[in-house]
Design an enzyme around this catalytic site. Structure first.
Site, PDB file in Angstrom:
ATOM      1  N   ASP A  11       0.692  -1.282  -0.089  1.00 12.76           N
ATOM      2  CA  ASP A  11      -0.197  -0.093   0.042  1.00 12.76           C
ATOM      3  C   ASP A  11       1.045   1.260  -0.030  1.00 12.76           C
ATOM      4  O   ASP A  11       1.917   1.353   0.486  1.00 12.76           O
ATOM      5  CB  ASP A  11      -0.700  -0.056   1.301  1.00 12.76           C
ATOM      6  CG  ASP A  11      -2.000  -0.761   1.310  1.00 12.76           C
ATOM      7  OD1 ASP A  11      -2.056  -1.874   0.361  1.00 12.76           O
ATOM      8  OD2 ASP A  11      -3.198  -0.775   2.083  1.00 12.76           O
ATOM      9  N   HIS A 157       3.712  -2.186   3.332  1.00 16.32           N
ATOM     10  CA  HIS A 157       3.693  -0.920   2.634  1.00 16.32           C
ATOM     11  C   HIS A 157       5.005  -0.474   1.944  1.00 16.32           C
ATOM     12  O   HIS A 157       6.155  -0.737   2.581  1.00 16.32           O
ATOM     13  CB  HIS A 157       3.694   0.297   3.732  1.00 16.32           C
ATOM     14  CG  HIS A 157       2.307   0.149   4.391  1.00 16.32           C
ATOM     15  ND1 HIS A 157       2.001  -0.497   5.516  1.00 16.32           N
ATOM     16  CD2 HIS A 157       0.937   1.046   4.300  1.00 16.32           C
ATOM     17  CE1 HIS A 157       0.562  -0.308   5.807  1.00 16.32           C
ATOM     18  NE2 HIS A 157       0.086   0.754   5.002  1.00 16.32           N
TER      19      HIS A 157
HETATM   20 NI    NI Z   1      -2.645   3.196   3.009  1.00 14.80          NI
END
Ligand code: NI
Length: 194
Positions: A11, A157
């Site tokens: 992400d 992430h």
């Molecule tokens: Ni996010």
């Protein structure tokens, strides 16, 4: 689901340094992943967006500015999704098929109209190692491995360097356990309907 398929999701990128380094690692292992990109970054790094798609990965919509959608008006949510959608299509020529709400924050009513208007399935996750709190690469790996299961969706992430550092060990150990990495859309297609 008994087959050992699993989806790795990244992400908040793309990131100019960490995402290309991640793509190299994935390519070396022939592992496909899904990237929930933020529209501002998608506009800023179109070449990385094209590389993600060219190397067989999937891109999903993670809004333009990463707000908490559950507290926004329908018009605000629609705008966040539409502008990110357009940024992805403009960079890659490929339309996203799923979305992930920032913070996992979304109402069931929003999920329903988003599916109707955009055709997106709303995708959350089954394992969150909280890599954004920077617990260290070995902790990220151990949390992912202990949470992983067939049909699982792993959330990390690609904007954080220690997360990229955790990927070789994480991926290699999951491969050794027999997992096959698929994109989110591939995983959804395997789920029994009904
Ligand atoms: Ni996010």
């Amino acid at each position: 689901m008994t087959q050992p398929f699993i989806a790795l999701t990244f992400d908040d990128g793309p990131h100019p340094v960490n995402t290309p380094r991640l793509l190299d690692l994935l390519k070396q292992r022939n592992v496909k992943a899904t990237f929930y990109v933020v529209g501002t970054n998608a506009k800023r790094y179109p070449e990385i967006m094209r590389r993600i798609v060219a190397e067989g990965h999937e891109i999903g919509n993670h809004t333009v500015t990463h707000p908490n959608l559950s507290k926004m008006s329908a018009e605000g949510v629609r705008n966040e999704l539409r502008v990110c959608h357009e940024a992805i299509v403009s960079a890659t020529g490929v339309a996203p098929r799923t979305m992930r709400p920032p913070y996992g924050a979304i109402t069931s009513a929003q999920k329903s109209w988003i599916k109707k208007e955009f055709g997106y399935s709303t995708i959350l996750w089954s394992v969150d190692p909280e890599d954004w709190k920077r617990p260290g690469s070995s902790v990220v790996t151990s949390r992912l491995l202990s949470g992983a299961g067939p049909g699982g969706i792993l959330l990390v992430h690609d904007i954080h360097a220690p997360t990229i550092d955790a990927m070789p060990s994480t991926i290699d150990q999951l491969l050794a356990k027999g997992y096959q990495f698929v994109t989110v859309t591939q995983l959804l297609a395997m789920e029994p309907k009904g």
